[in-house]
Design an enzyme around this catalytic site. Structure first.
Site, PDB file in Angstrom:
ATOM      1  N   ALA A 165      -2.100   1.586  -2.457  1.00  0.00           N
ATOM      2  CA  ALA A 165      -2.820   3.105  -2.133  1.00  0.00           C
ATOM      3  C   ALA A 165      -2.059   4.230  -2.865  1.00  0.00           C
ATOM      4  CB  ALA A 165      -2.448   3.307  -0.418  1.00  0.00           C
ATOM      5  N   GLY A 166      -0.897   4.234  -3.429  1.00  0.00           N
ATOM      6  CA  GLY A 166      -0.403   5.172  -4.014  1.00  0.00           C
ATOM      7  C   GLY A 166       0.731   5.959  -3.677  1.00  0.00           C
ATOM      8  N   LYS A 167       1.629   5.126  -2.669  1.00  0.00           N
ATOM      9  CA  LYS A 167       2.355   5.893  -1.826  1.00  0.00           C
ATOM     10  C   LYS A 167       3.746   6.422  -2.807  1.00  0.00           C
ATOM     11  CE  LYS A 167       2.904   1.939   0.432  1.00  0.00           C
ATOM     12  NZ  LYS A 167       1.805   1.274  -0.136  1.00  0.00           N
ATOM     13  N   THR A 168       4.215   5.584  -3.460  1.00  0.00           N
ATOM     14  CA  THR A 168       5.361   5.839  -4.602  1.00  0.00           C
ATOM     15  C   THR A 168       5.216   6.835  -5.466  1.00  0.00           C
ATOM     16  OG1 THR A 168       6.143   3.514  -4.027  1.00  0.00           O
ATOM     17  CG2 THR A 168       7.306   4.853  -5.768  1.00  0.00           C
ATOM     18  N   THR A 169       3.982   6.753  -6.024  1.00  0.00           N
ATOM     19  CA  THR A 169       3.474   7.775  -7.065  1.00  0.00           C
ATOM     20  C   THR A 169       3.606   9.216  -6.503  1.00  0.00           C
ATOM     21  OG1 THR A 169       2.147   6.495  -8.300  1.00  0.00           O
ATOM     22  CG2 THR A 169       1.701   8.711  -8.575  1.00  0.00           C
TER      23      THR A 169
ATOM     24  N   GLU B 133      11.398   2.180  -1.076  1.00  0.00           N
ATOM     25  CA  GLU B 133      11.535   1.008  -0.693  1.00  0.00           C
ATOM     26  C   GLU B 133      11.841   0.137  -1.688  1.00  0.00           C
ATOM     27  OE1 GLU B 133       9.575  -2.151   2.242  1.00  0.00           O
ATOM     28  OE2 GLU B 133       8.191  -0.825   1.464  1.00  0.00           O
TER      29      GLU B 133
ATOM     30  N   TYR C   6       3.942 -14.975  -1.040  1.00  0.00           N
ATOM     31  CA  TYR C   6       2.527 -14.945  -1.770  1.00  0.00           C
ATOM     32  C   TYR C   6       2.123 -16.156  -2.090  1.00  0.00           C
ATOM     33  CZ  TYR C   6       2.209  -9.868  -1.609  1.00  0.00           C
ATOM     34  OH  TYR C   6       2.055  -8.496  -1.109  1.00  0.00           O
TER      35      TYR C   6
ATOM     36  N   ASP D 216       8.538   6.588   0.966  1.00  0.00           N
ATOM     37  CA  ASP D 216       7.466   6.340   0.892  1.00  0.00           C
ATOM     38  C   ASP D 216       7.192   4.819   1.666  1.00  0.00           C
ATOM     39  OD1 ASP D 216       9.226   3.889  -0.203  1.00  0.00           O
ATOM     40  OD2 ASP D 216       7.991   3.782  -2.066  1.00  0.00           O
TER      41      ASP D 216
ATOM     42  N   GLU E  55       1.308 -10.353  -7.079  1.00  0.00           N
ATOM     43  CA  GLU E  55       0.141  -9.543  -6.134  1.00  0.00           C
ATOM     44  C   GLU E  55      -1.278  -9.832  -6.646  1.00  0.00           C
ATOM     45  OE1 GLU E  55       2.645  -5.356  -4.733  1.00  0.00           O
ATOM     46  OE2 GLU E  55       1.208  -5.493  -6.612  1.00  0.00           O
TER      47      GLU E  55
END
Length: 210
Positions: free
Chosen positions: A14-18, A34, A46, A85, A146
Site C-alpha cells: 500500500a505504500g506505508k514505508t514510503t 518494521e 510464502y 509504519d 512476494e
C-alpha cells in the site's frame, strides 16, 4: 501538530514505508520501521504457508514488541513526534488470516499480554488501495518471495483490516491511495499533512488524493 505518535497501516504494497519516510522528513520526526526482512520464516511461509505460519507470526510479534517497547519508552531529545509504519495490532490481524483456530487462540493469549505494554498511536493513517494496485506495487518492488501472492490473500487481509478499524472505532484517516504517487506528486503528501493539522472524533475520516 496535535499528534505525537502517528502510525501508518495498510495492506501489503500500500505504500506505508514510503509515506512514513516522507512524513518523518516533513516533521523532523523519529521513525519506526518494521524490520520484516529479518524474519527467517518469511520466504519459507510464502513457499509453504501451513507449515510456517505459526513460527512466522510468533517471530514477527516478538520483534515488533521488542522494537516498539524500546522505541516508545525511550525519550528522543531531538524529536517530539514519532511515526511508525505498522500497528502492533497488525500481529493479530495477520495471525487471524494465517493461523488455524487452535493456534490463533494460543497466539491471541500471548498477544493480549504483550499489547497491554505497548502505547497506542494518537492517530492511524490507513492506506486503502484496490488489490490490482497492490499487485502492481508488489511487482514493482521486486521482492522475489512476494511475486506469487494470490489476490484472495490480499482481499482477506483488506477485509480483516477494515473490520478491525470499524469494530474498535479507532481515530483513523482513511486514505484512498488508488492513484497515489507520494514521491512524484507533492500535492498527495500535502493532503496528508493538511489532514494532520486538524482534530478528529474517534472513527474513520475519509480522504482521496487529487
Amino acid at each position: 501538530m496535535k499528534y505525537h505518535y502517528i502510525t501508518i497501516e495498510g495492506n501489503i504494497g500500500a505504500g506505508k514505508t514510503t509515506l512514513a519516510h516522507l512524513l518523518a522528513k516533513h516533521y523532523n520526526a523519529r521513525i519506526i520501521l518494521e524490520a520484516f526482512a529479518d524474519n527467517p520464516f518469511l520466504e519459507k511461509f510464502y513457499a509453504d504457508p501451513e507449515k510456517f505460519a505459526f513460527p512466522l507470526e510468533l517471530f514477527f510479534m516478538a520483534e515488533r514488541f521488542k522494537q516498539l517497547k524500546n522505541m516508545l519508552h525511550t525519550n528522543d531529545l531531538f524529536s517530539s513526534i514519532t511515526i511508525s509504519d505498522y500497528l502492533f495490532s497488525k500481529c493479530l490481524l495477520f495471525a487471524k488470516v494465517n493461523l488455524p483456530d487452535e493456534e490463533f487462540r494460543l497466539y491471541q493469549k500471548l498477544f493480549d499480554i504483550m499489547q497491554q505494554q505497548i502505547a497506542f498511536p494518537d492517530i492511524l493513517i490507513y492506506l486503502h488501495a484496490p488489490v490490482q494496485k497492490l499487485q502492481q506495487n508488489i511487482k514493482k518492488r521486486q521482492r522475489s518471495y512476494e511475486q506469487n501472492i494470490p489476490d484472495s490473500y490480499l482481499f482477506n487481509l483488506q477485509e480483516t483490516y477494515t473490520q478491525y478499524i470499524k469494530q474498535h472505532n479507532i481515530k483513523t484517516l482513511f486514505i484512498d491511495v488508488s492513484n497515489a504517487d507520494f514521491l512524484g506528486n507533492p500535492m498527495h503528501l500535502k493532503v496528508i499533512t493538511d489532514a494532520l493539522e486538524r482534530d478528529y472524533e474517534a472513527g474513520q475520516h475519509f480522504f482521496s488524493l487529487p
